[in-house]
Design a protein around this motif. Structure first.
Motif, PDB file in Angstrom:
ATOM      1  N   ILE A 145      -2.020 -64.449   3.741  1.00  0.00           N
ATOM      2  CA  ILE A 145      -1.403 -63.897   5.110  1.00  0.00           C
ATOM      3  C   ILE A 145      -0.429 -64.837   5.766  1.00  0.00           C
ATOM      4  O   ILE A 145      -0.772 -65.944   6.089  1.00  0.00           O
ATOM      5  N   VAL A 146       0.703 -64.487   5.751  1.00  0.00           N
ATOM      6  CA  VAL A 146       1.841 -65.248   6.733  1.00  0.00           C
ATOM      7  C   VAL A 146       1.746 -64.755   8.235  1.00  0.00           C
ATOM      8  O   VAL A 146       1.930 -63.501   8.346  1.00  0.00           O
ATOM      9  N   TYR A 147       1.408 -65.617   9.055  1.00  0.00           N
ATOM     10  CA  TYR A 147       1.115 -65.214  10.355  1.00  0.00           C
ATOM     11  C   TYR A 147       1.998 -65.890  11.408  1.00  0.00           C
ATOM     12  O   TYR A 147       2.238 -67.267  11.329  1.00  0.00           O
ATOM     13  N   ASN A 148       2.544 -65.220  12.358  1.00  0.00           N
ATOM     14  CA  ASN A 148       3.609 -65.875  13.450  1.00  0.00           C
ATOM     15  C   ASN A 148       3.294 -65.136  14.786  1.00  0.00           C
ATOM     16  O   ASN A 148       3.782 -64.203  15.145  1.00  0.00           O
ATOM     17  N   HIS A 149       2.566 -65.977  15.588  1.00  0.00           N
ATOM     18  CA  HIS A 149       2.490 -65.679  16.974  1.00  0.00           C
ATOM     19  C   HIS A 149       1.881 -66.613  17.841  1.00  0.00           C
ATOM     20  O   HIS A 149       0.688 -67.133  17.406  1.00  0.00           O
TER      21      HIS A 149
END
Length: 141
Positions: free
Chosen positions: A5-9
């Motif tokens: 999972i690539v997550y950005n926030h």
């Protein structure tokens, strides 16, 4: 099965973060091994420098963090991208991830005609993109 999972926030109270938590828990409940790449926590540098661009054109990769991310993607059966849409675009870190990590010679190669790409992530069977956005009702026509 291995899920990356690539997550950005940047905000852990966000709806994207709640989606991350639910996606990770769901994948683990289904028996998947889960590897989370949190671009904000990793302080990923999304800037494509002149040296990065030259390396991209030569189908090489010079950013050590990007190379490490590629190794993690190479082990994945499933890829999930989770990020918000801000001002009708993905955040800079996710765009930089795509620019610097999803690159020729590391995750794909151009086919001989030059009019297409071929994956070099043979284990990857599925990619899911989950985005969120907030558009005020006053903007809807």
């Amino acid at each position: 099965m291995k899920t990356v999972i690539v997550y950005n926030h940047p905000y852990q109270g966000s709806f994207c973060h709640a989606i991350l938590v639910a996606a990770k828990a769901g994948a683990e409940a289904a028996g998947h091994e889960v590897d989370v790449i949190d671009l904000d926590q990793d302080h990923f540098d999304p800037v494509m420098s002149g040296q990065d661009l030259l390396a991209f054109r030569q189908h090489k990769m010079i950013d050590p963090q990007a190379r490490a991310y590629v190794k993690r993607l190479q082990a994945a059966d499933q890829l999930v991208l989770i990020f918000p849409i801000w001002w009708e675009l993905m955040p800079a870190m996710m765009k930089g991830f795509i620019d610097k990590v999803i690159s020729p010679g590391s995750t794909y190669r151009y086919i001989k005609s030059g009019y297409g790409m071929q994956t070099i992530l043979p284990q990857l069977k599925q990619t899911t993109v989950i985005t969120t956005m907030n558009t005020p009702n006053s903007c809807i026509v």
